[in-house]
Motif scaffolding. Sequence first.
Motif, PDB file in Angstrom:
ATOM      1  N   ALA A   1       0.819  -1.195   0.000  1.00 11.42           N
ATOM      2  CA  ALA A   1       0.000   0.000   0.000  1.00 11.42           C
ATOM      3  C   ALA A   1       0.859   1.254   0.000  1.00 11.42           C
ATOM      4  N   SER A   2       1.955   1.242   0.761  1.00 14.59           N
ATOM      5  CA  SER A   2       2.843   2.412   0.780  1.00 14.59           C
ATOM      6  C   SER A   2       3.421   2.675  -0.598  1.00 14.59           C
TER       7      SER A   2
ATOM      8  N   PRO B   1      -7.957   3.986  -2.951  1.00 15.70           N
ATOM      9  CA  PRO B   1      -7.835   2.575  -2.572  1.00 15.70           C
ATOM     10  C   PRO B   1      -6.523   2.277  -1.832  1.00 15.70           C
ATOM     11  N   ALA B   2      -5.437   2.922  -2.241  1.00 16.60           N
ATOM     12  CA  ALA B   2      -4.157   2.707  -1.568  1.00 16.60           C
ATOM     13  C   ALA B   2      -4.200   3.242  -0.141  1.00 16.60           C
TER      14      ALA B   2
ATOM     15  N   GLU C   1      -6.893   3.543   1.775  1.00 12.18           N
ATOM     16  CA  GLU C   1      -7.729   2.637   2.561  1.00 12.18           C
ATOM     17  C   GLU C   1      -6.947   1.390   2.976  1.00 12.18           C
ATOM     18  N   THR C   2      -6.171   0.841   2.050  1.00 10.76           N
ATOM     19  CA  THR C   2      -5.360  -0.337   2.363  1.00 10.76           C
ATOM     20  C   THR C   2      -4.301   0.004   3.403  1.00 10.76           C
ATOM     21  N   LEU C   3      -3.665   1.155   3.245  1.00 13.95           N
ATOM     22  CA  LEU C   3      -2.654   1.581   4.206  1.00 13.95           C
ATOM     23  C   LEU C   3      -3.255   1.742   5.598  1.00 13.95           C
TER      24      LEU C   3
ATOM     25  N   TYR D   1      -5.910   0.281   6.853  1.00 15.11           N
ATOM     26  CA  TYR D   1      -6.339  -1.003   7.398  1.00 15.11           C
ATOM     27  C   TYR D   1      -5.153  -1.867   7.846  1.00 15.11           C
ATOM     28  N   HIS D   2      -4.057  -1.826   7.068  1.00 15.79           N
ATOM     29  CA  HIS D   2      -2.890  -2.674   7.341  1.00 15.79           C
ATOM     30  C   HIS D   2      -1.727  -1.883   7.945  1.00 15.79           C
TER      31      HIS D   2
ATOM     32  N   ILE E   1       2.344  -2.612   7.910  1.00 20.13           N
ATOM     33  CA  ILE E   1       3.148  -1.785   7.005  1.00 20.13           C
ATOM     34  C   ILE E   1       4.308  -1.126   7.734  1.00 20.13           C
TER      35      ILE E   1
ATOM     36  N   ASP F   1       8.593  -0.434   3.539  1.00 22.18           N
ATOM     37  CA  ASP F   1       7.289   0.236   3.513  1.00 22.18           C
ATOM     38  C   ASP F   1       7.276   1.476   4.401  1.00 22.18           C
TER      39      ASP F   1
ATOM     40  N   ASN G   1      -5.928   1.736  11.641  1.00 22.41           N
ATOM     41  CA  ASN G   1      -6.002   0.475  12.371  1.00 22.41           C
ATOM     42  C   ASN G   1      -4.720   0.241  13.172  1.00 22.41           C
TER      43      ASN G   1
END
Length: 110
Positions: free
Chosen positions: A1-2, A20-21, A23-25, A27-28, A32, A38, A60
Amino acid sequence: ASRILYIASAVPGGDELVEPAMETLLYHFTDIIQREEDLDLFCKLPAEKIIRALDDDSLNVQTEGEVFTTVKKLLELRRKRRERTLCIRVKGLNGTPDAVLPAGQPADFS
């Protein structure tokens, strides 16, 4: 994501990948920041992307300490790259406003 967020932020027309990136960053985030590559890319993101991620309610993390540790690493990495200024948002700390601190100089929050 990073990596995706970094590239999307740097490339003209990459805006459709930013959300989208991000949101993924968010969440994770805990995973990361554990990977050095990362974390390094996260620290190279534009300041507004970093602030947005760290300030987002959906970040998160298990504890606020993870955010503090990340900010500390971020400042260390940016100092090592000899950036001229380090921008830090100070919220609710003795009522101080946002601060722009010269790199390598201690902050006075009194």
